[in-house]
Scaffold this motif. Structure first.
Motif, PDB file in Angstrom:
ATOM      1  N   ASP A  65       0.787  -0.981   0.053  1.00 19.21           N
ATOM      2  CA  ASP A  65      -0.251  -0.104  -0.170  1.00 19.21           C
ATOM      3  C   ASP A  65       0.800   1.246  -0.069  1.00 19.21           C
ATOM      4  O   ASP A  65       0.517   2.281   0.561  1.00 19.21           O
ATOM      5  CB  ASP A  65      -0.706  -0.039   1.023  1.00 19.21           C
ATOM      6  CG  ASP A  65      -2.006  -1.143   1.405  1.00 19.21           C
ATOM      7  OD1 ASP A  65      -2.161  -1.672   0.195  1.00 19.21           O
ATOM      8  OD2 ASP A  65      -2.314  -1.490   2.321  1.00 19.21           O
ATOM      9  N   GLU A  66       2.038   1.231  -0.709  1.00 19.66           N
ATOM     10  CA  GLU A  66       2.581   2.582  -0.918  1.00 19.66           C
ATOM     11  C   GLU A  66       1.918   3.404  -1.442  1.00 19.66           C
ATOM     12  O   GLU A  66       1.063   3.339  -2.372  1.00 19.66           O
ATOM     13  CB  GLU A  66       3.983   2.165  -1.699  1.00 19.66           C
ATOM     14  CG  GLU A  66       5.003   1.268  -1.009  1.00 19.66           C
ATOM     15  CD  GLU A  66       6.037   1.079  -1.962  1.00 19.66           C
ATOM     16  OE1 GLU A  66       6.460   1.745  -3.110  1.00 19.66           O
ATOM     17  OE2 GLU A  66       7.081   0.137  -1.507  1.00 19.66           O
ATOM     18  N   TRP A  67       1.927   4.871  -0.959  1.00 22.26           N
ATOM     19  CA  TRP A  67       0.908   6.095  -1.311  1.00 22.26           C
ATOM     20  C   TRP A  67       1.623   7.095  -1.098  1.00 22.26           C
ATOM     21  O   TRP A  67       2.567   7.374  -0.074  1.00 22.26           O
ATOM     22  CB  TRP A  67      -0.182   5.708  -0.118  1.00 22.26           C
ATOM     23  CG  TRP A  67      -1.317   7.079  -0.332  1.00 22.26           C
ATOM     24  CD1 TRP A  67      -2.481   6.661  -1.200  1.00 22.26           C
ATOM     25  CD2 TRP A  67      -1.308   7.989   0.432  1.00 22.26           C
ATOM     26  NE1 TRP A  67      -3.072   7.790  -0.843  1.00 22.26           N
ATOM     27  CE2 TRP A  67      -2.481   8.814   0.104  1.00 22.26           C
ATOM     28  CE3 TRP A  67      -0.288   8.683   1.471  1.00 22.26           C
ATOM     29  CZ2 TRP A  67      -2.915   9.937   0.508  1.00 22.26           C
ATOM     30  CZ3 TRP A  67      -0.700   9.883   2.061  1.00 22.26           C
ATOM     31  CH2 TRP A  67      -2.113  10.681   1.669  1.00 22.26           C
ATOM     32  N   VAL A  68       1.230   8.102  -1.741  1.00 22.49           N
ATOM     33  CA  VAL A  68       1.412   9.605  -1.433  1.00 22.49           C
ATOM     34  C   VAL A  68       0.533  10.424  -1.705  1.00 22.49           C
ATOM     35  O   VAL A  68      -0.670  10.234  -2.499  1.00 22.49           O
ATOM     36  CB  VAL A  68       2.675   9.897  -2.739  1.00 22.49           C
ATOM     37  CG1 VAL A  68       2.206   9.969  -3.973  1.00 22.49           C
ATOM     38  CG2 VAL A  68       3.320  11.446  -2.415  1.00 22.49           C
ATOM     39  N   GLY A  69       0.260  11.505  -0.821  1.00 28.03           N
ATOM     40  CA  GLY A  69      -0.788  12.393  -0.734  1.00 28.03           C
ATOM     41  C   GLY A  69      -0.321  13.692  -0.367  1.00 28.03           C
ATOM     42  O   GLY A  69       0.461  13.813   0.375  1.00 28.03           O
ATOM     43  N   PRO A  70      -1.159  14.941  -1.089  1.00 28.13           N
ATOM     44  CA  PRO A  70      -0.793  16.074  -0.663  1.00 28.13           C
ATOM     45  C   PRO A  70      -1.460  17.059   0.484  1.00 28.13           C
ATOM     46  O   PRO A  70      -2.675  16.590   0.572  1.00 28.13           O
ATOM     47  CB  PRO A  70      -1.230  17.061  -2.060  1.00 28.13           C
ATOM     48  CG  PRO A  70      -2.406  16.169  -2.478  1.00 28.13           C
ATOM     49  CD  PRO A  70      -2.229  14.751  -2.128  1.00 28.13           C
ATOM     50  N   ARG A  71      -0.807  17.411   1.498  1.00 28.84           N
ATOM     51  CA  ARG A  71      -1.518  18.164   2.348  1.00 28.84           C
ATOM     52  C   ARG A  71      -1.296  19.714   2.307  1.00 28.84           C
ATOM     53  O   ARG A  71      -0.004  20.149   1.884  1.00 28.84           O
ATOM     54  CB  ARG A  71      -0.620  17.719   3.858  1.00 28.84           C
ATOM     55  CG  ARG A  71      -0.642  16.413   4.078  1.00 28.84           C
ATOM     56  CD  ARG A  71       0.418  15.753   5.163  1.00 28.84           C
ATOM     57  NE  ARG A  71       1.700  15.797   4.631  1.00 28.84           N
ATOM     58  CZ  ARG A  71       2.710  15.111   5.263  1.00 28.84           C
ATOM     59  NH1 ARG A  71       2.548  14.492   6.334  1.00 28.84           N
ATOM     60  NH2 ARG A  71       3.960  15.430   4.502  1.00 28.84           N
TER      61      ARG A  71
END
Length: 395
Positions: free
Chosen positions: A344-350
């Protein structure tokens, strides 16, 4: 009154539910799927006692390492005029006076954070917000003392947090490199993806209309209505608009109200993955290594590992080296965590505001924006919904 909310993350959905329970007709538009932005893959921390600005005193040192150390928790891979403008304003807040002031100004939100989740539970959300102690580990006394000072500053504003020293040798998931430890009380955590999905269920059952894969690219505010135009050319007419699109909020604001309406926030992307844990090594609550800027949260049968702050556009592709950097940084400090078996490698913008405060304000005559909570969008998501609904309805 028909209100359209742009963004189906935890802030947008909690706003939608509160507006609906107060009698408004509400629909939510999201450019993707419900809760698949920053609300999905983050660490799930509901930790009001840890809400502090990212622009802490001395944080400029991380800016230097961002260019010299590929494993550094802060990464600035691409310099653009907008990045320079954001970082200049951001750096201007790296003083103790401004840091303490931002904590004090945000305290009315953080004091209400857990109670606001209790209200959502009363409205029907079944996914739990689990009260738990947090365990902090460090390899030096200086790191622990600095963190104790932050706890004192936050606690002085009335936010519920307590701390006490512990021997980290008694915790099976810390390696011998961790020589100092703290227990932080008064906090909680959740599975953010599952929680957001359940919140969407409750909102739909209350009568909120939710539309996925609708990206707003233009709009116009008239004297009586706002017209929003999506990528297919369809026009969505509404009385008021709430922009709660996280790191994409400025793009929506500019499309509808023009460039002057932008917040100036940055897109600080975080990375995460799921790791299996050996029997007897799974923590009961969240774990934090502040010097390494890496967190672990109980998740399914293992832990969710999260970290890094990477300033890139929100839709930029994942940078695999950032995941590898988290692994290399974390590996010497943990035991029983199978980092090689991660999934479940993931990137998301904050959405990171320049001064560390949430952004909630009116735009034009019929628009509102709620964003800018940085790493604390989950902590403040429920109270943000309450406060945004208050603002829209004139309270």
């Amino acid at each position: 009154m028909r209100i359209t909310i742009i963004g189906a993350g935890i802030v947008g959905l909690s706003t939608a539910l509160h507006l609906r329970t107060r009698g408004a007709e509400v629909r939510v538009l999201d450019a993707g799927a419900v809760g698949r932005g920053a609300s999905w893959g983050n660490a799930g921390w509901v930790s009001p006692g840890l809400v502090v600005p990212l622009a802490e005193p001395g944080a400029w040192k991380h800016g230097i390492s961002a260019f010299t150390d590929k494993n550094a928790p802060l990464s600035i891979p691409r310099i653009t005029p907008s990045t320079v403008a954001f970082l200049a304003k951001f750096a201007s807040h790296m003083t103790q006076k401004r840091f303490d002031a931002a904590i004090a100004d945000t305290a009315p939100w953080t004091r209400r954070a857990l109670a606001a989740y209790d209200v959502l539970a009363e409205l029907g959300v079944r996914e739990p917000v689990v009260r738990a102690d947090y365990h902090l580990g460090a390899d030096s006394e200086d790191v622990v003392r600095a963190f104790e000072h932050e706890v004192e500053v936050t606690g002085a504003t009335g936010v519920d947090i307590g701390s006490r020293r512990i021997d980290p040798a008694g915790l099976p998931y810390f390696s011998e490199r961790v020589t100092h430890g703290l227990v932080l009380s008064g906090q909680a955590f959740m599975d953010p993806g599952a929680y957001t999905a359940d919140l969407a269920r409750v909102a739909r059952e209350a009568g909120v209309e939710i539309y996925e894969n609708v990206r707003i690219i233009a709009g116009h505010e008239g004297s009586r209505k706002v017209g929003l135009v999506d990528t297919t050319g369809e026009v969505w007419s509404t009385d008021s608009v709430v922009v709660a699109a996280g790191a994409w909020s400025d793009a929506v604001l500019e499309a509808v109200w023009g460039r002057k309406s932008r917040t100036g926030q940055g897109s600080g992307r975080g990375y995460s993955f799921t790791a299996p844990v050996a029997e007897g090594h799974r923590p009961e609550g969240p774990v934090y290594l502040p010097a390494q800027r890496v967190v672990l949260t109980p998740y399914q049968d293992g832990v969710r590992v999260a970290g890094t702050m990477e300033f890139l556009p929100p839709d930029a592709p994942m940078v695999p080296d950032r995941i590898e950097g988290i692994v290399r940084t974390l590996e010497p400090y943990v035991e029983g965590v199978d980092l090689a078996g991660r999934t479940d490698e993931w990137v998301g913008p904050r959405p990171v505001s320049t001064d560390g405060r949430p952004i909630l304000r009116r735009v034009g005559l019929r628009g509102y924006v709620c964003t800018g909570m940085g790493m604390w969008g989950i902590v403040l998501g429920a109270v943000a919904g309450e406060r945004t609904a208050d603002l829209v309805l004139g309270n």
